[in-house]
Design a protein around this motif. Sequence first.
Motif, PDB file in Angstrom:
ATOM      1  N   CYS A  17       0.835  -1.212   0.000  1.00 24.45           N
ATOM      2  CA  CYS A  17       0.000   0.000   0.000  1.00 24.45           C
ATOM      3  C   CYS A  17       0.867   1.258   0.000  1.00 24.45           C
ATOM      4  N   ALA A  18       1.952   1.234   0.766  1.00 23.39           N
ATOM      5  CA  ALA A  18       2.838   2.392   0.832  1.00 23.39           C
ATOM      6  C   ALA A  18       3.482   2.671  -0.527  1.00 23.39           C
ATOM      7  N   CYS A  19       3.916   1.616  -1.205  1.00 22.21           N
ATOM      8  CA  CYS A  19       4.517   1.782  -2.540  1.00 22.21           C
ATOM      9  C   CYS A  19       3.492   2.370  -3.511  1.00 22.21           C
ATOM     10  N   GLY A  20       2.271   1.834  -3.473  1.00 22.70           N
ATOM     11  CA  GLY A  20       1.224   2.359  -4.334  1.00 22.70           C
ATOM     12  C   GLY A  20       0.903   3.807  -4.017  1.00 22.70           C
ATOM     13  N   ALA A  21       0.918   4.140  -2.727  1.00 24.78           N
ATOM     14  CA  ALA A  21       0.616   5.508  -2.313  1.00 24.78           C
ATOM     15  C   ALA A  21       1.676   6.489  -2.804  1.00 24.78           C
ATOM     16  N   VAL A  22       2.936   6.075  -2.744  1.00 25.50           N
ATOM     17  CA  VAL A  22       4.027   6.954  -3.193  1.00 25.50           C
ATOM     18  C   VAL A  22       3.929   7.193  -4.701  1.00 25.50           C
ATOM     19  N   THR A  23       3.776   6.110  -5.458  1.00 27.44           N
ATOM     20  CA  THR A  23       3.651   6.241  -6.913  1.00 27.44           C
ATOM     21  C   THR A  23       2.431   7.084  -7.274  1.00 27.44           C
ATOM     22  N   GLY A  24       1.305   6.769  -6.634  1.00 24.66           N
ATOM     23  CA  GLY A  24       0.073   7.489  -6.914  1.00 24.66           C
ATOM     24  C   GLY A  24       0.136   8.950  -6.525  1.00 24.66           C
ATOM     25  N   PHE A  25       0.885   9.267  -5.482  1.00 26.93           N
ATOM     26  CA  PHE A  25       0.998  10.662  -5.035  1.00 26.93           C
ATOM     27  C   PHE A  25       1.578  11.545  -6.140  1.00 26.93           C
ATOM     28  N   PHE A  26       2.653  11.094  -6.755  1.00 28.46           N
ATOM     29  CA  PHE A  26       3.298  11.891  -7.799  1.00 28.46           C
ATOM     30  C   PHE A  26       2.438  11.981  -9.056  1.00 28.46           C
ATOM     31  N   VAL A  27       1.731  10.895  -9.362  1.00 25.15           N
ATOM     32  CA  VAL A  27       0.873  10.907 -10.552  1.00 25.15           C
ATOM     33  C   VAL A  27      -0.358  11.772 -10.323  1.00 25.15           C
ATOM     34  N   ALA A  28      -1.022  11.569  -9.174  1.00 26.81           N
ATOM     35  CA  ALA A  28      -2.294  12.254  -8.918  1.00 26.81           C
ATOM     36  C   ALA A  28      -2.103  13.717  -8.530  1.00 26.81           C
ATOM     37  N   THR A  29      -1.090  14.017  -7.729  1.00 26.26           N
ATOM     38  CA  THR A  29      -0.910  15.374  -7.220  1.00 26.26           C
ATOM     39  C   THR A  29      -0.287  16.294  -8.254  1.00 26.26           C
ATOM     40  N   PHE A  30       0.750  15.826  -8.921  1.00 26.35           N
ATOM     41  CA  PHE A  30       1.477  16.679  -9.861  1.00 26.35           C
ATOM     42  C   PHE A  30       1.124  16.393 -11.320  1.00 26.35           C
ATOM     43  N   ARG A  31       0.215  15.400 -11.526  1.00 23.49           N
ATOM     44  CA  ARG A  31      -0.218  15.015 -12.867  1.00 23.49           C
ATOM     45  C   ARG A  31       0.981  14.745 -13.786  1.00 23.49           C
ATOM     46  N   LEU A  32       1.968  14.055 -13.218  1.00 20.84           N
ATOM     47  CA  LEU A  32       3.146  13.670 -14.002  1.00 20.84           C
ATOM     48  C   LEU A  32       2.799  12.455 -14.855  1.00 20.84           C
ATOM     49  N   SER A  33       3.630  12.196 -15.856  1.00 25.90           N
ATOM     50  CA  SER A  33       3.415  11.039 -16.721  1.00 25.90           C
ATOM     51  C   SER A  33       3.459   9.762 -15.892  1.00 25.90           C
ATOM     52  N   PRO A  34       2.373   8.974 -15.885  1.00 23.64           N
ATOM     53  CA  PRO A  34       2.374   7.737 -15.094  1.00 23.64           C
ATOM     54  C   PRO A  34       3.450   6.750 -15.536  1.00 23.64           C
ATOM     55  N   PHE A  35       3.790   6.767 -16.822  1.00 21.65           N
ATOM     56  CA  PHE A  35       4.838   5.862 -17.305  1.00 21.65           C
ATOM     57  C   PHE A  35       6.196   6.238 -16.706  1.00 21.65           C
ATOM     58  N   ILE A  36       6.523   7.531 -16.745  1.00 21.34           N
ATOM     59  CA  ILE A  36       7.814   7.984 -16.216  1.00 21.34           C
ATOM     60  C   ILE A  36       7.893   7.754 -14.717  1.00 21.34           C
ATOM     61  N   VAL A  37       6.823   8.106 -14.004  1.00 18.99           N
ATOM     62  CA  VAL A  37       6.819   7.951 -12.546  1.00 18.99           C
ATOM     63  C   VAL A  37       6.939   6.485 -12.159  1.00 18.99           C
ATOM     64  N   SER A  38       6.124   5.626 -12.771  1.00 21.22           N
ATOM     65  CA  SER A  38       6.144   4.215 -12.393  1.00 21.22           C
ATOM     66  C   SER A  38       7.438   3.531 -12.810  1.00 21.22           C
ATOM     67  N   MET A  39       8.039   3.962 -13.919  1.00 21.84           N
ATOM     68  CA  MET A  39       9.323   3.401 -14.326  1.00 21.84           C
ATOM     69  C   MET A  39      10.400   3.768 -13.306  1.00 21.84           C
ATOM     70  N   THR A  40      10.365   5.014 -12.840  1.00 22.26           N
ATOM     71  CA  THR A  40      11.325   5.456 -11.825  1.00 22.26           C
ATOM     72  C   THR A  40      11.137   4.696 -10.518  1.00 22.26           C
ATOM     73  N   MET A  41       9.889   4.567 -10.094  1.00 20.97           N
ATOM     74  CA  MET A  41       9.607   3.880  -8.835  1.00 20.97           C
ATOM     75  C   MET A  41       9.891   2.386  -8.941  1.00 20.97           C
ATOM     76  N   GLN A  42       9.758   1.833 -10.130  1.00 20.54           N
ATOM     77  CA  GLN A  42      10.102   0.423 -10.332  1.00 20.54           C
ATOM     78  C   GLN A  42      11.568   0.185  -9.965  1.00 20.54           C
ATOM     79  N   LEU A  43      12.435   1.067 -10.438  1.00 25.18           N
ATOM     80  CA  LEU A  43      13.855   0.942 -10.120  1.00 25.18           C
ATOM     81  C   LEU A  43      14.108   1.151  -8.635  1.00 25.18           C
TER      82      LEU A  43
END
Length: 315
Positions: A100-126
């Motif tokens: 849940c924490a990992c999902g929350a972190v990824t979702g925070f950047f996507v939902a709050t800053f409307r960043l590209s979900p692909f770029i954010v999730s690729m970064t968080m994957q690493l």
Amino acid sequence: MTLVKKAFNNYRIPLLAAVIFVVMSLVNKNFFTPYNIFTIVDSISGYGIVALGFTFILLVGQLDISFGSVIALSACVFMMMLQAQINFVLALIAALAVGCACGAVTGFFVATFRLSPFIVSMTMQLAYKGIALTITNQTPVSVPHPVLQAINNIKLFNIFPIVFFFFLLLAVLTELFLRKTQFGRNLYLVGGNINVADNLGLKSRNYLWSAYIFQGLYAAIGGVVMMTRQFSASGNLALQGPMEVIPMVIVGGTSMAGGRGGAIKTVWGVVLLKIIYNSMTMFSIPAPLQPFVKGLILLAVIVSDKYMERRHEKI
């Protein structure tokens, strides 16, 4: 004729799965055997549960490719706690909390800053993979815990593992949540048109964020379920997770554009692809060639989804 066409459109994936199953049973005597049925069913639950979580992501029109690393990190935390002889339930809760924490972190950047979900999730994957490799010192954590062994040994009719029924139960509960609750219906609305959702007063950011948290939770559950089969976790677990899971959800009928799909549709997508993958093995397609075939399937799925999306827009 219209009813037949409508029925085919609504149930084409289950029908296709049934046709392939019957054909394979007729052409290959080793296909319809207790051992092979167990092989198919046993391979469904782990990634199937993760696919249910990814359904949330697609329903709101987003993307997440970090869940493979979330599976690995959650499983590593779970197994390390078991290795340290911590209570099984506490280890399970910790693994789910990590997901849940990992999902929350990824979702925070996507939902709050409307960043590209692909770029954010690729970064968080690493990032998540790096954490998993660091805490395990790049060494697999193997724990033949008695509870995991007991779960692995429970089979109905000596064919169907108990975790398969857990997957089906979770799918039904997820479908009910999506269809019968206001929150679930709002997810469809946000995915269908986020601007309309905002104009109606829905806080779209919260729904986007929640979808990623659900994905993290389901990824963690899937990771724990995988441990009932292999009793070993590492930072490299589920490296092919996105390649396995994403086609399952899209084949099932959940649109990449958002707003259309569901958990039961995902179940059929999982079943269909697992039958196809098993059939490739039955026909002795070389292992190095199978990823190529899976890639072709993924490409065909994406093209067909885009075609259906444009067709839907014209209606």
